[in-house]
Design an enzyme around this catalytic site. Structure first.
Site, PDB file in Angstrom:
ATOM      1  CE1 TYR A   1      -9.823  -3.906  18.407  1.00 42.01           C
ATOM      2  CE2 TYR A   1      -8.872  -3.028  16.178  1.00 42.01           C
ATOM      3  CZ  TYR A   1      -8.735  -3.818  17.476  1.00 42.01           C
ATOM      4  OH  TYR A   1      -7.456  -4.452  17.788  1.00 42.01           O
TER       5      TYR A   1
ATOM      6  CG  ASN B   1      -3.482  -1.736  11.638  1.00 41.49           C
ATOM      7  OD1 ASN B   1      -4.274  -1.540  10.705  1.00 41.49           O
ATOM      8  ND2 ASN B   1      -3.689  -2.858  12.039  1.00 41.49           N
TER       9      ASN B   1
END
Length: 269
Positions: free
Chosen positions: A139, A115
């Site tokens: 990330y 997400n």
């Protein structure tokens, strides 16, 4: 009932939290489950194989992939941090995995995206897989790269991939944000099973979430996969509210879908 459509399945990142949660569950999906991680995590049990491999090591990854029918790729760095380790594990590692899959003839991969690929959308928005990425850190950026890489390998080589943008997969939601992002372990397995068994996967982006009343993600673009979540964060709502303070709506952590990742850093440390 889970239909076994693959004889040998590879699970990378087997020593991580989600790898441990899926280890027993995925045995229903195959005759032999090959498990891999960079560090030793114990001996193989019945109907298992264990291979240690650094994702940044091309030769090791090719050995890891050889002979499997499909891959569930959870391996790599799973938190925000310095770019160097993320580059090695998540970017070079993803390239090595897809090259190994191409050379070994593997045609279906479930790629653990995140997400955090879209973490800089606001919590008062509902997005679909068609919205452009807005990573909330290095990330998330690495997972956006992985999604683009998998698209290239589908378009050029026909390797089908489900990019599963995992929300927050834990035994139960830890805070108010997770009431929107929570994915139970059983629903995670149901989602991976759907990705492995749907007749035509193509290149698909799927939001990894349970049947939560509050959500920021519209999964309608992934209906062809056949994922039907059966769990919900709603049963935890009262307890979560009781133990957590109301959010400060001026705080970026409460404004953006990525939560704490939007302020994590600095990247170079």
């Amino acid at each position: 009932m889970t239909i076994k459509v693959h004889e040998k399945l590879l699970l990378t990142g087997a020593a991580g939290g989600l790898g441990k949660a899926l280890r027993e569950r995925l045995k229903a999906n195959c005759s032999v489950l090959r498990l891999s991680d960079v560090q030793p995590f114990g001996a193989a049990a019945a109907n298992e194989e264990v291979i240690l491999a650094d994702l940044a090591d091309s030769a090791a990854v090719h050995t890891m992939v050889q002979g499997v029918d499909a891959i569930v790729h959870l391996g790599g760095v799973s938190v925000e941090g310095p770019f160097g380790p993320i580059l090695q594990a998540n970017i070079l590692g993803a390239y090595n995995l897809y090259e190994a899959a191409r050379k070994s003839g593997v045609k279906r991969i479930v790629f653990a995206s995140s997400n955090h690929v879209t973490g800089f959308y606001r919590q008062d928005q509902t997005i679909t897989a068609d919205h452009p990425p807005r990573p909330d850190g290095m990330y998330g950026l690495s997972k956006a790269f992985g999604e683009d890489l998998s698209r290239l390998y589908f378009d050029r080589y026909g390797i089908e991939t489900a990019c599963v943008r995992i929300g927050s997969s834990f035994a139960e939601p830890k805070d108010r944000r997770m009431l929107a992002t929570w994915l139970s372990f059983d629903d995670l397995h149901r989602l991976i099973t759907a990705c492995l068994t749907t007749p035509v996967l193509g290149h698909s982006i799927v939001f990894g979430m349970s049947n939560n009343a509050v959500t920021w993600w519209d999964n309608s673009r992934a209906r062809h996969i056949g994922y039907v979540p059966q769990d919900s964060s709603d049963i935890f709502r009262e307890a979560v509210y009781a133990r957590t303070p109301a959010p400060d709506l001026k705080d970026p952590v409460a404004q953006y879908q990525g939560g704490g990742f939007v302020v994590a850093g600095p990247f170079g440390d």
